[in-house]
Design a protein around this motif. Structure first.
Motif, PDB file in Angstrom:
ATOM      1  N   LYS A 158       0.773  -1.304   0.021  1.00 24.33           N
ATOM      2  CA  LYS A 158      -0.152  -0.081  -0.152  1.00 24.33           C
ATOM      3  C   LYS A 158       0.847   1.143  -0.030  1.00 24.33           C
ATOM      4  O   LYS A 158       0.360   2.294  -0.518  1.00 24.33           O
ATOM      5  CB  LYS A 158      -1.014   0.060   1.257  1.00 24.33           C
ATOM      6  N   TRP A 206       2.248   1.916  -3.386  1.00 24.44           N
ATOM      7  CA  TRP A 206       1.237   2.374  -4.175  1.00 24.44           C
ATOM      8  C   TRP A 206       0.998   4.013  -3.974  1.00 24.44           C
ATOM      9  O   TRP A 206       0.892   4.712  -4.779  1.00 24.44           O
ATOM     10  CB  TRP A 206      -0.450   1.866  -3.969  1.00 24.44           C
ATOM     11  N   ASN A 240      -3.170   2.263 -14.961  1.00 20.35           N
ATOM     12  CA  ASN A 240      -3.565   1.247 -13.718  1.00 20.35           C
ATOM     13  C   ASN A 240      -5.122   1.860 -13.151  1.00 20.35           C
ATOM     14  O   ASN A 240      -5.238   1.583 -11.999  1.00 20.35           O
ATOM     15  CB  ASN A 240      -2.545   1.444 -12.420  1.00 20.35           C
ATOM     16  N   TYR A 290     -10.767   1.122 -17.051  1.00 21.44           N
ATOM     17  CA  TYR A 290     -10.812   0.297 -17.921  1.00 21.44           C
ATOM     18  C   TYR A 290     -11.516   0.758 -19.330  1.00 21.44           C
ATOM     19  O   TYR A 290     -12.659   1.380 -19.007  1.00 21.44           O
ATOM     20  CB  TYR A 290     -11.736  -1.284 -17.776  1.00 21.44           C
ATOM     21  N   PHE A 341     -15.593   5.654 -15.359  1.00 16.06           N
ATOM     22  CA  PHE A 341     -15.526   4.243 -15.199  1.00 16.06           C
ATOM     23  C   PHE A 341     -16.808   3.808 -15.933  1.00 16.06           C
ATOM     24  O   PHE A 341     -17.836   4.425 -15.983  1.00 16.06           O
ATOM     25  CB  PHE A 341     -16.054   4.167 -13.631  1.00 16.06           C
ATOM     26  N   ARG A 397     -28.145  -2.315 -13.853  1.00 12.69           N
ATOM     27  CA  ARG A 397     -28.753  -2.341 -12.569  1.00 12.69           C
ATOM     28  C   ARG A 397     -28.446  -1.145 -11.649  1.00 12.69           C
ATOM     29  O   ARG A 397     -29.017  -1.010 -10.714  1.00 12.69           O
ATOM     30  CB  ARG A 397     -28.429  -3.766 -11.809  1.00 12.69           C
ATOM     31  N   ARG A 398     -27.248  -0.674 -12.019  1.00 11.30           N
ATOM     32  CA  ARG A 398     -26.774   0.674 -11.361  1.00 11.30           C
ATOM     33  C   ARG A 398     -27.359   1.878 -11.769  1.00 11.30           C
ATOM     34  O   ARG A 398     -27.334   2.064 -12.949  1.00 11.30           O
ATOM     35  CB  ARG A 398     -25.378   0.611 -11.201  1.00 11.30           C
ATOM     36  N   HIS A 441     -25.873  -2.969  -4.909  1.00 10.95           N
ATOM     37  CA  HIS A 441     -24.383  -2.658  -4.327  1.00 10.95           C
ATOM     38  C   HIS A 441     -24.564  -1.820  -3.242  1.00 10.95           C
ATOM     39  O   HIS A 441     -23.630  -1.654  -2.416  1.00 10.95           O
ATOM     40  CB  HIS A 441     -23.594  -2.333  -5.360  1.00 10.95           C
ATOM     41  N   ARG A 442     -25.723  -0.931  -3.196  1.00  9.40           N
ATOM     42  CA  ARG A 442     -25.958  -0.099  -1.921  1.00  9.40           C
ATOM     43  C   ARG A 442     -26.477  -0.644  -0.774  1.00  9.40           C
ATOM     44  O   ARG A 442     -27.367  -1.746  -0.780  1.00  9.40           O
ATOM     45  CB  ARG A 442     -26.748   1.125  -2.524  1.00  9.40           C
ATOM     46  N   ARG A 501     -14.854  -9.964 -10.393  1.00 11.37           N
ATOM     47  CA  ARG A 501     -14.985  -8.584 -10.614  1.00 11.37           C
ATOM     48  C   ARG A 501     -16.624  -8.100 -10.644  1.00 11.37           C
ATOM     49  O   ARG A 501     -16.926  -6.995 -10.023  1.00 11.37           O
ATOM     50  CB  ARG A 501     -14.291  -7.956 -11.916  1.00 11.37           C
ATOM     51  N   GLN A 502     -17.580  -8.824 -11.293  1.00 12.52           N
ATOM     52  CA  GLN A 502     -18.793  -8.442 -11.376  1.00 12.52           C
ATOM     53  C   GLN A 502     -19.479  -8.693 -10.059  1.00 12.52           C
ATOM     54  O   GLN A 502     -20.560  -7.718  -9.849  1.00 12.52           O
ATOM     55  CB  GLN A 502     -19.497  -9.370 -12.606  1.00 12.52           C
ATOM     56  N   GLU A 550     -18.549  -5.818  -7.927  1.00 12.67           N
ATOM     57  CA  GLU A 550     -19.169  -4.423  -8.315  1.00 12.67           C
ATOM     58  C   GLU A 550     -20.630  -4.601  -8.094  1.00 12.67           C
ATOM     59  O   GLU A 550     -21.222  -3.584  -7.552  1.00 12.67           O
ATOM     60  CB  GLU A 550     -19.073  -4.281  -9.974  1.00 12.67           C
ATOM     61  N   TYR A 551     -21.446  -5.645  -8.390  1.00  9.50           N
ATOM     62  CA  TYR A 551     -22.786  -5.420  -8.272  1.00  9.50           C
ATOM     63  C   TYR A 551     -23.378  -6.173  -7.009  1.00  9.50           C
ATOM     64  O   TYR A 551     -24.491  -5.978  -6.740  1.00  9.50           O
ATOM     65  CB  TYR A 551     -23.379  -6.428  -9.431  1.00  9.50           C
ATOM     66  N   TYR A 564      -7.777  -3.856 -10.556  1.00  9.99           N
ATOM     67  CA  TYR A 564      -9.357  -3.448 -10.317  1.00  9.99           C
ATOM     68  C   TYR A 564      -9.350  -2.400  -9.357  1.00  9.99           C
ATOM     69  O   TYR A 564     -10.256  -2.150  -8.276  1.00  9.99           O
ATOM     70  CB  TYR A 564     -10.187  -4.758  -9.684  1.00  9.99           C
ATOM     71  N   ALA A 565      -8.530  -1.376  -9.706  1.00 10.28           N
ATOM     72  CA  ALA A 565      -8.482  -0.090  -8.802  1.00 10.28           C
ATOM     73  C   ALA A 565     -10.072   0.617  -8.600  1.00 10.28           C
ATOM     74  O   ALA A 565     -10.222   0.771  -7.577  1.00 10.28           O
ATOM     75  CB  ALA A 565      -7.543   0.695  -9.259  1.00 10.28           C
ATOM     76  N   ASP A 566     -10.672   0.643  -9.705  1.00  6.07           N
ATOM     77  CA  ASP A 566     -11.980   1.375  -9.691  1.00  6.07           C
ATOM     78  C   ASP A 566     -12.885   0.646  -8.845  1.00  6.07           C
ATOM     79  O   ASP A 566     -13.625   0.877  -7.893  1.00  6.07           O
ATOM     80  CB  ASP A 566     -12.446   1.493 -10.899  1.00  6.07           C
ATOM     81  N   TRP A 567     -12.909  -0.671  -8.709  1.00  3.41           N
ATOM     82  CA  TRP A 567     -13.714  -1.750  -8.195  1.00  3.41           C
ATOM     83  C   TRP A 567     -13.269  -1.671  -6.611  1.00  3.41           C
ATOM     84  O   TRP A 567     -14.097  -1.643  -5.711  1.00  3.41           O
ATOM     85  CB  TRP A 567     -13.855  -2.980  -8.841  1.00  3.41           C
ATOM     86  N   GLN A 589     -14.623   1.373  -5.064  1.00  2.38           N
ATOM     87  CA  GLN A 589     -16.175   1.291  -4.867  1.00  2.38           C
ATOM     88  C   GLN A 589     -16.563   0.251  -3.508  1.00  2.38           C
ATOM     89  O   GLN A 589     -17.439   0.694  -2.833  1.00  2.38           O
ATOM     90  CB  GLN A 589     -16.886   0.706  -6.090  1.00  2.38           C
ATOM     91  N   ILE A 647      -9.222  -4.540   3.041  1.00  2.00           N
ATOM     92  CA  ILE A 647      -9.095  -4.748   1.295  1.00  2.00           C
ATOM     93  C   ILE A 647      -7.673  -4.425   1.163  1.00  2.00           C
ATOM     94  O   ILE A 647      -6.750  -3.561   1.561  1.00  2.00           O
ATOM     95  CB  ILE A 647      -9.986  -3.694   0.705  1.00  2.00           C
ATOM     96  N   LYS A 672      -4.540  -4.043  -1.788  1.00  2.00           N
ATOM     97  CA  LYS A 672      -4.507  -3.951  -3.272  1.00  2.00           C
ATOM     98  C   LYS A 672      -3.444  -4.724  -3.615  1.00  2.00           C
ATOM     99  O   LYS A 672      -2.452  -4.492  -3.183  1.00  2.00           O
ATOM    100  CB  LYS A 672      -4.766  -2.518  -3.409  1.00  2.00           C
TER     101      LYS A 672
END
Lengths: 224, 448
Positions: free
Chosen positions: A52, A55, A161, A164, A188, A204-205, B28-29, B107-108, B111-112, B141-144, B147, B176, B178
């Motif tokens: 970490k 990073w 990094n 996507y 995103f 769904r979001r 996901h909320r 990943r899905q 996310e979901y 998977y930085a974005d995930w 989140q 978590i 990374k």
């Protein structure tokens, strides 16, 4: 025992005449030190915090120069050799200066058979560099990377990094490069599950701006 | 003979209602998740009389849940390997490294439905008296990760994670972690080394993680999807779970279908789906009406199946083993008749060469040679005898290294060449150059 030579001090050449970072720059702010201390708390031994912390350092300094690794190692409280070992083991830690945007094009097998190499070659031609190189203006670096875990939305790439970009086409690559030249990172994108499309009529979001549905991948022209 | 019984394994899958990713907007909320019965299983487990830690483990064992990370090992059995608490720290690692080519289901899920994962983690920690869990997610998977951090903070705030969960005396931290881009970190002992802040070199087993894991303490490692099944098992009962899909490998699975199909993506169905159903009906057939040439059923390490080998084969350990492959991660790659298997194999060997950690010689050197030799064949400069050389090389790698990466690298080579040999032979030059016969005049000279 000639006397000449004694008493003379030969000045060694400066080993690092142009340091990548000046001494003033090579420090963590107190806020960052606090964050690293927080990372250390999360593990039984401080060693666990190194990833970490690296990073964090990479976000701050752009890449992990040996001086930066030394700084991180000191802050976490582990030997430099260990920190260096970790930094060089993982591909996402940049050991050398990169372009402002690093385009990681996936060509691993799902992307390969769906045109990942087409996208890689197109990018190479467009930016006039080979993979692993940086453009002269220092904006772009292209890398060929292993599976990024988005096989269903192949071909795809990742920007520095971060986000996507899925379902790549030449037009999409053009648009991406244009946007990046204007300093705009792609946002995103949430990929809609096919079953969600059927049962819920879409993604769904409700809290994402950009969604894309899985679609038939293109035919690959080149596979290497 | 298999075909008739196999058809029924997944049951009425066309009417299947999803449970891992149920069709609920914004699931996901945390508020939506709670409103739909979320964290109820955790509440029951911690507060109810019924669920002692042993009872939870027994229920998971009874459900027949097998790991979804690739090895398909019994989850309840793995949990029962944990020694009795001795007062010291114990760890759970949730493996979200997901780097196996062809795999993109975790990943899905993250996310979901991240709270289902968190809830599963907390129940697992309760069952094994663990007070710290590391959720190891690959750095890409930085974005995930961001989140999930947001959602995790909410779970902390609501008391589902952290100190004195739901007012009980059970406390558990969820951290978590990374990663930073290394396929090998998906291997359990390597993941632990990575958590300890070292180069991720796999460890020799034994000692197994349950005895000597993260920081030398008892540790269990489970995949994200595996742990997500746990709240469902507690809520609906082990018999419900065991009755779903194939008898010896039950439960819902996230099938990640990629490659030359009309509609790739992640689909949730029970185990025991016919591969042909998944391709023809779920993914709506092969692109452009072409024929299937090969199917990789569960990520790059699982041997590819030729089109004529998939009839009647279902997605569960038993059926796939009989067919000559493995379930792996259920990340299925479909290749059409135009695919060049030599190039494909070259890319696979490149992957393993790149991802070999370099600890064991057979793997570090072997993966490099695999790539070199297959590349040579791809360029049309190979010899037919190279195919035997490759087979020999594979034998020198399999089972001779600390972890299974060498095996995973060798299998696709061995089986692809085995199953598509003609294609490889056609690319190789003849293995010896025919010697032209001597002209007759010279022959006479030689005789005299």
């Amino acid at each position: 025992m000639a006397e000449s030579g004694h008493g003379k001090v030969v000045k060694l050449p400066d080993r690092d005449p142009k340091p990548a970072f000046s001494k003033e720059d090579l420090v963590f702010a107190s806020e960052e030190k606090k964050r690293i201390a927080g990372f250390v708390e999360e593990y039984e031994k401080p060693d666990g915090a190194i990833m970490k912390a690296l990073w964090l350092a990479q976000e701050k300094f752009g890449f992990l120069h040996p001086d930066v690794i030394q700084l991180v190692a000191d802050e976490v409280g582990i030997p430099y050799a260990q920190a260096y070992g970790v930094a060089t083991f993982y591909t996402q830690y940049y050991k050398n200066k990169t372009g402002k945007y690093v385009l990681d094009v996936c060509t691993c097998f799902s992307c390969q058979v769906c045109g990942g190499y087409d996208i890689l070659h197109y990018l190479e031609e467009k930016l006039e560099i080979h993979k692993g190189e940086t453009t002269d203006d220092g904006l772009f670096t292209i890398q060929e990377v292993e599976c990024l875990g988005a096989c269903g939305s192949a071909p795809m790439l990742q920007v520095t990094n971060g986000p996507y970009v899925h379902h790549l086409t030449r037009e999409k690559v053009d648009a991406l490069v244009d946007a990046l030249q204007n300093g705009q990172m792609p946002s995103f994108t949430s990929i809609t599950l096919p079953q969600d499309e059927d049962e819920m009529g879409g993604n769904r979001r409700t809290d994402v701006d950009k969604t894309e549905a899985y679609r038939t991948p293109p035919v690959a022209e080149t596979v290497e | 003979m298999e075909a008739k019984t196999a058809k029924t394994k997944a049951g009425e899958w066309r009417k299947y209602e999803r449970v891992l990713l149920p069709p609920i907007k914004d699931l996901h909320r945390i508020d939506v998740y709670e409103a739909n019965g979320g964290y109820k299983a955790l509440k029951d487990a911690i507060k109810g009389e019924k669920w002692t830690p042993t009872a939870v483990t027994d229920e998971v064992k009874a459900s027949g849940l097998r790991g979804r990370g690739g090895a398909s090992f019994g989850c309840g059995l793995k949990w029962s390997f944990m020694p009795k608490p001795d007062g010291g720290p114990r760890y759970l690692c949730c493996n979200g490294d997901e780097s196996e080519p062809g795999t993109f289901k975790d990943r899905q899920l993250m996310e979901y439905n991240p709270h289902l994962v968190f809830e599963g983690i907390m129940i697992a920690c309760y069952a094994m008296s663990i007070s710290t869990c590391y959720l190891y997610v690959r750095g890409e998977y930085a974005d995930w990760i961001d989140q999930m951090e947001t959602e995790l903070a909410k779970a902390y705030a609501k008391g589902y994670v952290g100190k004195n969960i739901l007012g009980s005396d059970f406390s558990c931290e969820l951290i978590i972690h990374k990663g930073a881009g290394a396929y090998i970190c998906g291997e359990e002992t390597s993941l632990m080394e990575s958590l300890e802040g070292k180069r991720a070199y796999p460890r020799i087993k034994p000692p197994f993680p349950a005895q000597y894991g993260v920081f030398g303490r008892p540790t269990t490692i489970n995949n994200v999807e595996t742990l997500a099944c746990v709240p469902l098992i507690l809520e609906r009962g082990a018999s419900w779970y065991a009755g779903l899909g194939a008898a010896k490998h039950p439960g819902p699975v996230l099938y990640g279908i990629s490659g030359h199909v009309n509609r790739p993506g992640v689909y949730e169905y029970p185990t025991g789906m016919l591969i042909t159903d998944l391709i023809e009906e779920v993914a709506r057939g092969v692109r452009g009406g072409k024929k299937v040439k090969a199917v990789v059923p569960g990520g790059s390490s699982t041997p590819p199946l030729r089109a004529d080998m998939i009839d009647g084969v279902t997605m569960d350990v038993e059926s796939l083993r009989e067919a000559g492959s493995m379930m792996g991660t259920a990340g299925m790659l479909v290749m059409d008749e135009d695919t060049d298997m030599v190039s494909w194999l070259r890319r696979v060997t490149h992957f393993y060469h790149h991802e070999s950690c370099g600890q064991c010689t057979p793997c570090r050197e072997g993966t490099g040679w695999l790539e070199d030799i297959v590349s040579r064949i791809e360029r049309g400069e190979g010899r037919v005898r190279d195919l035997d050389l490759l087979a020999d090389l594979c034998s020198q790698m399999e089972g001779r290294t600390v972890c299974a990466l060498a095996d995973a690298a060798a299998w696709p080579v061995r089986y692809t060449i085995d199953r598509f040999r003609d294609e490889f032979v056609a690319r190789c030059r003849p293995s010896h150059v025919a010697v032209p016969a001597l002209p007759e005049s010279e022959l006479e000279e030689a005789e005299t």
